[in-house]
Write a protein that holds these residues in place. Structure first.
Motif, PDB file in Angstrom:
ATOM      1  N   GLU A  92       0.805  -1.218   0.000  1.00 56.98           N
ATOM      2  CA  GLU A  92       0.000   0.000   0.000  1.00 56.98           C
ATOM      3  C   GLU A  92       0.842   1.274   0.000  1.00 56.98           C
ATOM      4  O   GLU A  92       0.360   2.343  -0.354  1.00 56.98           O
ATOM      5  N   GLY A  93       2.101   1.147   0.433  1.00 54.76           N
ATOM      6  CA  GLY A  93       2.924   2.335   0.632  1.00 54.76           C
ATOM      7  C   GLY A  93       2.690   2.900   2.018  1.00 54.76           C
ATOM      8  O   GLY A  93       1.567   2.875   2.530  1.00 54.76           O
ATOM      9  N   LEU A  94       3.751   3.404   2.634  1.00 58.18           N
ATOM     10  CA  LEU A  94       3.597   3.969   3.972  1.00 58.18           C
ATOM     11  C   LEU A  94       3.022   5.367   3.919  1.00 58.18           C
ATOM     12  O   LEU A  94       3.166   6.088   2.922  1.00 58.18           O
ATOM     13  N   ALA A  95       2.379   5.758   5.005  1.00 60.29           N
ATOM     14  CA  ALA A  95       1.841   7.107   5.114  1.00 60.29           C
ATOM     15  C   ALA A  95       2.981   8.120   5.056  1.00 60.29           C
ATOM     16  O   ALA A  95       4.070   7.862   5.573  1.00 60.29           O
ATOM     17  N   PRO A  96       2.774   9.265   4.424  1.00 64.53           N
ATOM     18  CA  PRO A  96       3.818  10.290   4.383  1.00 64.53           C
ATOM     19  C   PRO A  96       4.033  10.902   5.765  1.00 64.53           C
ATOM     20  O   PRO A  96       3.218  10.709   6.670  1.00 64.53           O
ATOM     21  N   GLY A  97       5.116  11.617   5.908  1.00 59.52           N
ATOM     22  CA  GLY A  97       5.348  12.341   7.154  1.00 59.52           C
ATOM     23  C   GLY A  97       6.630  11.990   7.871  1.00 59.52           C
ATOM     24  O   GLY A  97       7.041  12.693   8.798  1.00 59.52           O
ATOM     25  N   MET A  98       7.307  10.890   7.463  1.00 61.14           N
ATOM     26  CA  MET A  98       8.577  10.582   8.120  1.00 61.14           C
ATOM     27  C   MET A  98       9.636  11.592   7.734  1.00 61.14           C
ATOM     28  O   MET A  98       9.739  11.985   6.569  1.00 61.14           O
ATOM     29  N   GLN A  99      10.435  11.994   8.702  1.00 61.56           N
ATOM     30  CA  GLN A  99      11.514  12.947   8.493  1.00 61.56           C
ATOM     31  C   GLN A  99      12.862  12.276   8.738  1.00 61.56           C
ATOM     32  O   GLN A  99      12.961  11.313   9.500  1.00 61.56           O
ATOM     33  N   PRO A 100      13.935  12.756   8.108  1.00 62.09           N
ATOM     34  CA  PRO A 100      15.268  12.195   8.371  1.00 62.09           C
ATOM     35  C   PRO A 100      15.619  12.295   9.852  1.00 62.09           C
ATOM     36  O   PRO A 100      15.218  13.250  10.535  1.00 62.09           O
ATOM     37  N   LEU A 101      16.378  11.328  10.335  1.00 60.50           N
ATOM     38  CA  LEU A 101      16.765  11.319  11.742  1.00 60.50           C
ATOM     39  C   LEU A 101      18.065  12.052  11.989  1.00 60.50           C
ATOM     40  O   LEU A 101      18.426  12.308  13.142  1.00 60.50           O
ATOM     41  N   GLY A 102      18.780  12.358  10.917  1.00 55.64           N
ATOM     42  CA  GLY A 102      19.993  13.138  11.091  1.00 55.64           C
ATOM     43  C   GLY A 102      21.207  12.328  11.501  1.00 55.64           C
ATOM     44  O   GLY A 102      22.094  12.835  12.198  1.00 55.64           O
ATOM     45  N   GLY A 103      21.286  11.092  11.086  1.00 56.48           N
ATOM     46  CA  GLY A 103      22.458  10.274  11.396  1.00 56.48           C
ATOM     47  C   GLY A 103      22.305   8.867  10.859  1.00 56.48           C
ATOM     48  O   GLY A 103      21.204   8.417  10.534  1.00 56.48           O
ATOM     49  N   ASP A 104      23.443   8.178  10.737  1.00 56.86           N
ATOM     50  CA  ASP A 104      23.424   6.798  10.259  1.00 56.86           C
ATOM     51  C   ASP A 104      22.841   5.867  11.322  1.00 56.86           C
ATOM     52  O   ASP A 104      22.822   6.183  12.521  1.00 56.86           O
ATOM     53  N   ILE A 105      22.393   4.705  10.861  1.00 63.14           N
ATOM     54  CA  ILE A 105      21.775   3.709  11.748  1.00 63.14           C
ATOM     55  C   ILE A 105      22.533   2.394  11.615  1.00 63.14           C
ATOM     56  O   ILE A 105      22.859   1.960  10.509  1.00 63.14           O
ATOM     57  N   ALA A 106      22.799   1.753  12.737  1.00 63.67           N
ATOM     58  CA  ALA A 106      23.334   0.387  12.747  1.00 63.67           C
ATOM     59  C   ALA A 106      22.292  -0.515  13.383  1.00 63.67           C
ATOM     60  O   ALA A 106      21.793  -0.222  14.476  1.00 63.67           O
ATOM     61  N   ILE A 107      21.940  -1.587  12.695  1.00 66.73           N
ATOM     62  CA  ILE A 107      20.950  -2.520  13.236  1.00 66.73           C
ATOM     63  C   ILE A 107      21.570  -3.886  13.455  1.00 66.73           C
ATOM     64  O   ILE A 107      22.250  -4.428  12.575  1.00 66.73           O
ATOM     65  N   HIS A 108      21.343  -4.429  14.641  1.00 65.29           N
ATOM     66  CA  HIS A 108      21.739  -5.799  14.944  1.00 65.29           C
ATOM     67  C   HIS A 108      20.554  -6.707  14.628  1.00 65.29           C
ATOM     68  O   HIS A 108      19.449  -6.498  15.127  1.00 65.29           O
ATOM     69  N   LEU A 109      20.783  -7.683  13.761  1.00 65.06           N
ATOM     70  CA  LEU A 109      19.749  -8.664  13.431  1.00 65.06           C
ATOM     71  C   LEU A 109      19.965  -9.892  14.313  1.00 65.06           C
ATOM     72  O   LEU A 109      20.915 -10.658  14.104  1.00 65.06           O
ATOM     73  N   PRO A 110      19.120 -10.099  15.311  1.00 65.85           N
ATOM     74  CA  PRO A 110      19.325 -11.211  16.241  1.00 65.85           C
ATOM     75  C   PRO A 110      19.020 -12.557  15.597  1.00 65.85           C
ATOM     76  O   PRO A 110      18.377 -12.647  14.550  1.00 65.85           O
ATOM     77  N   CYS A 111      19.461 -13.588  16.267  1.00 66.55           N
ATOM     78  CA  CYS A 111      19.328 -14.933  15.712  1.00 66.55           C
ATOM     79  C   CYS A 111      17.877 -15.307  15.437  1.00 66.55           C
ATOM     80  O   CYS A 111      17.582 -15.936  14.421  1.00 66.55           O
ATOM     81  N   HIS A 112      16.964 -14.937  16.331  1.00 68.78           N
ATOM     82  CA  HIS A 112      15.581 -15.365  16.146  1.00 68.78           C
ATOM     83  C   HIS A 112      14.839 -14.536  15.111  1.00 68.78           C
ATOM     84  O   HIS A 112      13.755 -14.934  14.674  1.00 68.78           O
ATOM     85  N   SER A 113      15.409 -13.419  14.681  1.00 66.75           N
ATOM     86  CA  SER A 113      14.894 -12.756  13.479  1.00 66.75           C
ATOM     87  C   SER A 113      15.374 -13.504  12.242  1.00 66.75           C
ATOM     88  O   SER A 113      14.606 -13.768  11.311  1.00 66.75           O
ATOM     89  N   ARG A 114      16.643 -13.859  12.243  1.00 66.31           N
ATOM     90  CA  ARG A 114      17.216 -14.567  11.103  1.00 66.31           C
ATOM     91  C   ARG A 114      16.589 -15.954  10.961  1.00 66.31           C
ATOM     92  O   ARG A 114      16.381 -16.445   9.838  1.00 66.31           O
ATOM     93  N   ALA A 115      16.259 -16.599  12.085  1.00 70.38           N
ATOM     94  CA  ALA A 115      15.685 -17.940  12.045  1.00 70.38           C
ATOM     95  C   ALA A 115      14.274 -17.953  11.479  1.00 70.38           C
ATOM     96  O   ALA A 115      13.766 -19.021  11.119  1.00 70.38           O
ATOM     97  N   GLN A 116      13.629 -16.782  11.386  1.00 72.28           N
ATOM     98  CA  GLN A 116      12.298 -16.724  10.777  1.00 72.28           C
ATOM     99  C   GLN A 116      12.360 -16.818   9.252  1.00 72.28           C
ATOM    100  O   GLN A 116      11.321 -16.907   8.595  1.00 72.28           O
ATOM    101  N   ASN A 117      13.575 -16.767   8.702  1.00 70.08           N
ATOM    102  CA  ASN A 117      13.772 -16.964   7.265  1.00 70.08           C
ATOM    103  C   ASN A 117      12.957 -15.969   6.443  1.00 70.08           C
ATOM    104  O   ASN A 117      12.342 -16.323   5.435  1.00 70.08           O
ATOM    105  N   MET A 118      12.981 -14.696   6.872  1.00 66.93           N
ATOM    106  CA  MET A 118      12.188 -13.665   6.203  1.00 66.93           C
ATOM    107  C   MET A 118      13.068 -12.582   5.588  1.00 66.93           C
ATOM    108  O   MET A 118      12.564 -11.594   5.058  1.00 66.93           O
TER     109      MET A 118
END
Length: 445
Positions: free
Chosen positions: A321-347
């Motif tokens: 559907e597309g996301l609703a408009p209105g998100m603004q930049p956060l002003g910095g880079d992002i690092a995300i840790h993908l935990p094992c049980h996210s990876r185990a969902q095979n998504m």
């Protein structure tokens, strides 16, 4: 004999109601068979501590082979070190089903724990910590006192806890909420925007025991983001997913919980609600573990088919559907840790994919185990190992120099913060929240 399978991994149902499942001689024979194959392969040497322990025991044995081990003495440390992260099955092992050797090390470790549990060998602290709903109900009633007692800076109570129940005095413990998430009337009163792109969708947000009793931040953010996108959202919490009891091998209790929660969600699924979990371990249980424990239960099967991880669900909205408009930049880079049980969902890397929807976002991904392993990493016997296993992930997070560091796992995030603090230097974040909280922040919610 094939060296490895080129087909997609598949898992067999857990035969926990068969008396042979608990036959100690048959369990020992299967452990020996699997450990011998692992010894000859060793691709999992850099995952959890189970494999290094096994390989060191074999290498230091009189024969240098599996027959040099004493099963009654040497197998238990291997079993105890497994955190049921599923990464050996999902990412490393070439001999998982449909390969004829049919290795499933996590579920074999689970079987070993189930045998121990049936014999009454589950330690008391593990059994009591697994009663998350009882603990949550009691602790939220007196949350200021409970949080004072469990604070790592409280040397008096934490030293006492370490000596009596074995929880390491330095390990971060989750605080308890003043008001459980499913009783937050202010969130229920937020109206979904009928003009937003996802209007017509209905989501039952599975609060999970952690978001309900401990840290509601991810649940709050999820409700606000979904409603901002037009999704009719309800907070629903029929009970814990049973992951802490799964870690203990208490499969009968997990099955009972699965039946109860699936029955509670069944009317909502019939009404067209999607079930959205805010904690990856809980999404994993609903999607994959419960159907393997109760393969013939139609309500469990229906729930598995209706369940989404929150990051997966937001990405699904964005694609369809597309996301609703209105998100603004956060002003910095992002690092995300993908935990094992996210990876185990095979998504796929849905958390990172979701964060890249933020304008101008540059997202770095860390796919290494945090080492926490649920309640496993809280105990003094395991805490130092949990820090050691998490060190590569912590170092990788620091190297990104990102302004925002997040993890999809609410236990992994604070644990990685402790890892990074011990590494020293600058760049350690004040918090490592869930990525949905950054989406809410970008929306100004």
């Amino acid at each position: 004999m094939r060296e490895g399978s080129l087909e997609a991994p598949t898992r067999h149902p857990i035969d926990w109601e068969n008396p042979d499942f608990y036959d100690e001689a048959k369990l020992e024979a299967e452990l020996t068979r699997v450990f011998d194959i692992c010894h000859g392969c060793r691709r999992c040497f850099n995952l959890c501590d189970s494999f290094p322990i096994l390989f060191d025991l074999i290498d230091e044995s009189p024969t240098g082979e599996i027959d040099g081990l004493d099963p009654h003495k040497d197998y238990k440390p291997v079993v105890d070190a497994c955190t049921l992260c599923d990464m050996c099955f999902m990412t490393k092992c070439p001999y998982v089903p449909p390969h004829e050797w049919a290795l499933d090390v996590p579920h074999l470790m689970l079987r070993a724990r189930a045998v121990e549990h049936r014999k009454g060998e589950t330690r008391l602290a593990d059994a009591e910590l697994a009663k998350t709903d009882r603990n949550g109900k009691l602790a939220t009633f007196v949350s200021p006192l409970a949080n004072w007692a469990t604070d790592a800076d409280n040397a008096l109570t934490r030293t006492l806890m370490e000596k009596t129940v074995g929880i390491d005095r330095e390990a971060w413990l989750p605080p308890f909420a003043d008001t459980p998430l499913d009783r937050r009337d202010d969130l229920d009163r937020i109206a979904a925007d009928a003009a937003a792109p996802a209007a017509g969708r209905k989501a039952a947000l599975y609060a999970t025991c952690f978001a309900n009793w401990n840290m509601p931040g991810p649940g709050e953010a999820a409700v606000k983001v979904l409603k901002a996108n037009g999704v009719e959202t309800r907070i629903v919490y029929p009970g814990c997913c049973g992951m802490p009891k799964l870690e203990n091998g208490d499969l009968a209790a997990v099955a009972e919980q699965a039946r109860s929660v699936a029955a509670a969600f069944a009317p909502l699924i019939d009404e067209g609600f999607d079930i959205v979990a805010v904690t990856p371990s809980c999404a994993l249980m609903l999607k994959f573990e419960w159907p393997l424990i109760l393969p013939d239960d139609p309500l469990v099967k229906a729930l598995a088919g209706a369940t989404f991880d929150i990051t997966e669900y937001v990405v699904d909205i964005a694609k369809k559907e597309g996301l609703a408009p209105g998100m603004q930049p956060l002003g910095g880079d992002i690092a995300i840790h993908l935990p094992c049980h996210s990876r185990a969902q095979n998504m796929g890397q849905k958390g990172a994919e979701m964060l890249r929807l933020i304008p101008e976002a540059k997202v770095g991904v860390v796919e290494r185990c945090s080492g926490h392993g649920g309640k496993w990493g809280m105990f003094k016997a395991n805490f130092a190992t949990a820090l050691k296993i998490g060190k590569p992930a912590g170092r990788a997070m620091l190297k990104t120099n990102a302004a925002f560091m997040v993890s999809e796992c609410p236990l992994a995030g604070p644990h990685l913060k402790q890892v990074m603090e011990r590494e020293g230097g600058e760049g350690v974040p004040q918090q490592v929240p869930h990525p949905i909280e950054l989406i809410a922040k970008a929306y100004g919610l």
